[in-house]
Design an enzyme around this catalytic site. Structure first.
Site, mmCIF file in Angstrom:
data_model
loop_
_atom_site.group_PDB
_atom_site.id
_atom_site.type_symbol
_atom_site.label_atom_id
_atom_site.label_comp_id
_atom_site.label_asym_id
_atom_site.label_seq_id
_atom_site.Cartn_x
_atom_site.Cartn_y
_atom_site.Cartn_z
ATOM 1 N N VAL A 217 -44.190 18.410 20.143
ATOM 2 C CA VAL A 217 -43.702 18.337 18.756
ATOM 3 C C VAL A 217 -42.224 18.723 18.724
ATOM 4 O O VAL A 217 -41.397 18.061 18.081
ATOM 5 C CB VAL A 217 -44.527 19.275 17.844
ATOM 6 C CG1 VAL A 217 -43.998 19.231 16.426
ATOM 7 C CG2 VAL A 217 -45.988 18.888 17.879
ATOM 8 N N ASP B 130 -30.657 -0.315 -25.434
ATOM 9 C CA ASP B 130 -31.223 0.024 -26.735
ATOM 10 C C ASP B 130 -32.510 0.831 -26.572
ATOM 11 O O ASP B 130 -32.950 1.115 -25.464
ATOM 12 C CB ASP B 130 -31.401 -1.227 -27.611
ATOM 13 C CG ASP B 130 -32.446 -2.177 -27.079
ATOM 14 O OD1 ASP B 130 -33.328 -1.726 -26.337
ATOM 15 O OD2 ASP B 130 -32.380 -3.370 -27.417
ATOM 16 N N LYS C 161 -31.308 0.775 -31.526
ATOM 17 C CA LYS C 161 -31.509 0.381 -32.918
ATOM 18 C C LYS C 161 -32.891 0.811 -33.323
ATOM 19 O O LYS C 161 -33.860 0.557 -32.646
ATOM 20 C CB LYS C 161 -31.398 -1.137 -33.039
ATOM 21 C CG LYS C 161 -29.995 -1.592 -33.239
ATOM 22 C CD LYS C 161 -29.994 -3.031 -33.636
ATOM 23 C CE LYS C 161 -29.116 -3.817 -32.682
ATOM 24 N NZ LYS C 161 -29.698 -5.033 -32.219
ATOM 25 N N GLY D 198 -34.687 -4.652 -24.507
ATOM 26 C CA GLY D 198 -36.136 -4.706 -24.326
ATOM 27 C C GLY D 198 -36.615 -6.152 -24.392
ATOM 28 O O GLY D 198 -36.016 -6.985 -25.081
ATOM 29 N N GLY D 199 -37.654 -6.462 -23.648
ATOM 30 C CA GLY D 199 -38.265 -7.793 -23.711
ATOM 31 C C GLY D 199 -37.323 -8.869 -23.246
ATOM 32 O O GLY D 199 -36.706 -8.769 -22.180
ATOM 33 N N ASP D 200 -37.170 -9.897 -24.071
ATOM 34 C CA ASP D 200 -36.293 -11.015 -23.757
ATOM 35 C C ASP D 200 -35.115 -11.011 -24.730
ATOM 36 O O ASP D 200 -35.309 -10.813 -25.927
ATOM 37 C CB ASP D 200 -37.079 -12.326 -23.907
ATOM 38 C CG ASP D 200 -36.226 -13.516 -23.575
ATOM 39 O OD1 ASP D 200 -36.204 -13.908 -22.401
ATOM 40 O OD2 ASP D 200 -35.542 -14.042 -24.488
ATOM 41 N N MET E 31 -41.996 -6.074 -34.843
ATOM 42 C CA MET E 31 -41.422 -5.167 -35.853
ATOM 43 C C MET E 31 -42.274 -5.111 -37.119
ATOM 44 O O MET E 31 -41.754 -5.064 -38.225
ATOM 45 C CB MET E 31 -39.991 -5.621 -36.227
ATOM 46 C CG MET E 31 -39.035 -5.582 -35.057
ATOM 47 S SD MET E 31 -37.477 -6.428 -35.373
ATOM 48 C CE MET E 31 -37.903 -8.136 -35.086
ATOM 49 N N GLY F 187 -47.098 -1.401 -25.404
ATOM 50 C CA GLY F 187 -47.788 -2.257 -24.440
ATOM 51 C C GLY F 187 -47.195 -2.179 -23.050
ATOM 52 O O GLY F 187 -45.987 -2.010 -22.879
HETATM 53 N N1 SAH Z 1 -36.490 -8.756 -27.515
HETATM 54 C C1 SAH Z 1 -37.739 -8.036 -27.618
HETATM 55 C C2 SAH Z 1 -38.130 -7.790 -29.049
HETATM 56 C C3 SAH Z 1 -37.192 -6.925 -29.817
HETATM 57 S S1 SAH Z 1 -37.724 -6.649 -31.453
HETATM 58 C C4 SAH Z 1 -38.822 -8.794 -26.878
HETATM 59 O O1 SAH Z 1 -38.621 -9.934 -26.458
HETATM 60 O O2 SAH Z 1 -39.890 -8.218 -26.678
HETATM 61 C C5 SAH Z 1 -38.533 -5.108 -31.306
HETATM 62 C C6 SAH Z 1 -40.014 -5.253 -31.441
HETATM 63 O O3 SAH Z 1 -40.580 -5.710 -30.232
HETATM 64 C C7 SAH Z 1 -40.735 -3.962 -31.708
HETATM 65 O O4 SAH Z 1 -40.656 -3.610 -33.078
HETATM 66 C C8 SAH Z 1 -42.132 -4.327 -31.304
HETATM 67 O O5 SAH Z 1 -42.752 -5.086 -32.302
HETATM 68 C C9 SAH Z 1 -41.907 -5.243 -30.128
HETATM 69 N N2 SAH Z 1 -42.065 -4.559 -28.829
HETATM 70 C C10 SAH Z 1 -41.170 -4.451 -27.853
HETATM 71 N N3 SAH Z 1 -41.683 -3.827 -26.777
HETATM 72 C C11 SAH Z 1 -42.957 -3.531 -27.079
HETATM 73 C C12 SAH Z 1 -44.019 -2.882 -26.392
HETATM 74 N N4 SAH Z 1 -43.877 -2.414 -25.153
HETATM 75 N N5 SAH Z 1 -45.204 -2.747 -27.019
HETATM 76 C C13 SAH Z 1 -45.375 -3.217 -28.266
HETATM 77 N N6 SAH Z 1 -44.406 -3.841 -28.963
HETATM 78 C C14 SAH Z 1 -43.216 -3.995 -28.389
#
Ligand code: SAH
Length: 490
Positions: A23, A250, A272, A303-305, A385, A414
């Protein structure tokens, strides 16, 4: 972080290894790679160490450990099979603040050694803080296979040009951009494809040409970060996140995702929230333009797209007006993420042939939508929203002809460990949601597909280890999540 990662210079410095078995020999191999001067204290030596001793590669004190053995050492390793000795070595060293490692006994260590990918001078160290050495080794073998052996030679090549680059480009910022261009551009391609001399020549030419000072290199990356789970980022998103100098994000971007942004990037919160705008959209546009004009690579992380209720269109429009280069990266939108993770297919041959995304955002206490269109049968409607407008949404859909028994669901946060799915129908959902402590962001799904949730749900988040939201709150206080994150069928 339980351990602070560092790389330590031990070249020509005195290191002590207590113990002379296999070791100890393993540790000595590593210490020798870093060219430490090694003394072994041990009544016996294994054959491998005996060979090293004979060749003069290590010094050997043929006896048991004494406290003054640690005098003047920069680093000590204890690798004996005697608990008592190991403990004694550890205590002596810690008293005198000498870094000490006791093999396989994390509690006695002031430092631990990571799993390593060695492409010297390039080194990658991986640690799980002692939690799972096997996991660290597994990751190491993955990284081994990802990083070509030639990276080590690449680092040496670059090193050879550093002094000259510094002289031609005294400005640190300009120099950094120069190297990034080199390492992301054709020089890198040449190198990795094995044409090392051609790569060297190309680097030579690039250095002669320098970087045009007028080309500020400023650029905006408008990137969709997906619904929350970092695993749902795209490769391109991740690559640009690692490249950015500054990130404007955001409140829908989770801290777990922010963690993946280049560590030294400046982070600006432009979150926002309803009625709680930190930066107005116009200010955000101006900020992106100003930063890009300063030569920064600006990551606008959403967030998201970006093009689905993300105001990405407005931002791109302004960037184009100002002639600012940009890249746009789509992300998994909340509807896609939440639906998958809630086991609610958004379309289904038996239930829905069309899909509508709508905003449930309240304006002056009402929601301005084409309700006749939304209330059509055989389609799914997803409201973004919509939390505070939920009672109005359900009421209007019924008023425009949807049966009150139409299934409807609310998905909270989600895809994250805080996900909850509340299920009811147009009549019951507002009451169910009101009775629960729901945390934004939430998404509302209306349509017969929601009835499939009972059967198709598969994602069962664990109760989160910490209370509070997994999303950036921008300083707002969030109420803790109840532990019963189990599904709520109403
Ligand atoms: N551009 C984002 C949406 C922005 S508007 C997209 O494409 O997802 C913001 C809204 O997105 C929130 O009010 C909610 O309704 C939704 N949202 C975003 N992430 C979420 C999540 N992980 N779970 C549930 N709702 C979500």
């Amino acid at each position: 972080m339980d351990f602070f990662p560092i790389f330590m210079r031990i070249k020509d410095r005195s290191c002590l290894v207590v113990g002379g078995g296999v070791v100890a020999a393993r540790k000595i191999t590593l210490l020798r790679k870093a060219e430490g001067r090694i003394t072994v204290v041990s009544p016996e030596l294994c054959p491998e160490l005996a060979v090293l001793k004979a060749s003069g590669a290590i010094e050997h004190a043929e006896r048991g450990f004494r406290e003054d053995d640690i005098d003047g050492r920069v680093l000590v390793v204890a690798a004996t099979d005697d608990q008592q000795t190991n403990r004694q070595v550890s205590e002596c060293c810690q008293q005198r603040c000498i870094p000490v490692n006791v093999v396989d006994q994390p509690a006695l260590c002031s430092f631990i050694t990571p799993s390593m990918v060695d492409r010297s001078p390039l080194q990658i160290a991986i640690s799980t803080g002692g939690a799972s050495p096997v996991l660290a080794r597994l990751l190491r073998s993955r990284i081994e296979s990802l990083i070509p052996a030639s990276y080590g030679r690449l680092a040496t090549l670059v090193e050879g040009f550093r002094a000259r680059a510094k002289k031609c480009m005294p400005d640190t910022e300009l120099r950094r951009r120069f190297w990034e261009r080199v390492l992301e551009g054709p020089v890198m391609e040449l190198f990795l494809s094995g044409r090392e001399q051609a790569a060297k020549d190309a680097l030579d030419t690039a250095l002669d040409a320098g970087l045009d000072e007028r080309d500020t290199g400023g650029e905006v990356f408008l990137v969709g970060a997906g619904p929350g789970d970092p695993d749902l980022l795209t490769f391109r998103a991740l690559r640009l996140m690692q490249l950015a100098d500054v990130v404007v994000y955001d409140n829908l971007v989770s801290p777990a995702i922010l963690e993946l942004v280049r560590r030294d990037a400046e982070k600006i919160y432009a979150g926002k929230k309803r009625n709680h705008h930190t930066l107005e959209q116009g200010d955000i546009n101006d900020l992106l333009i100003r930063l890009a004009k300063e030569g920064k690579r600006v990551l606008r992380l959403k967030g998201g797209d970006p093009f689905i209720f993300g105001r990405g269109g407005e931002e791109v429009d302004r960037l184009m007006q100002h002639g600012i280069p940009f890249q746009l990266v789509p992300g998994i939108t909340a509807a896609a993420g939440c639906a998958s993770f809630a086991g609610i297919p958004l379309t289904h041959r038996d239930h829905a042939q069309a899909l509508v995304f709508a905003t449930g955002h309240l304006q002056d206490g009402t929601i301005n939508l084409n309700w006749d269109m939304l209330a059509q049968p055989r389609q799914t409607v997803v409201f973004y929203m919509g939390l505070s407008g939920l009672p109005i949404i359900c009421r209007e859909l019924v008023a425009h002809g949807m049966p009150t028994s139409t299934p409807a669901a609310l998905v909270q946060q989600g895809t994250t460990q805080n996900q909850r799915v509340l299920v009811g129908d147009l009549q019951t959902l507002p009451g169910i949601v009101e009775a629960e402590q729901v945390q934004p962001p939430t998404l509302i799904i209306v349509g017969n597909v929601v009835s499939l949730h009972q059967r198709l749900q598969w994602f069962r988040p664990n109760a989160p280890p910490t209370t509070g939201s997994l999303f950036a709150s921008g300083g707002a206080v969030e109420t803790p999540v109840p532990a019963d994150v189990a599904d709520h069928a109403g």
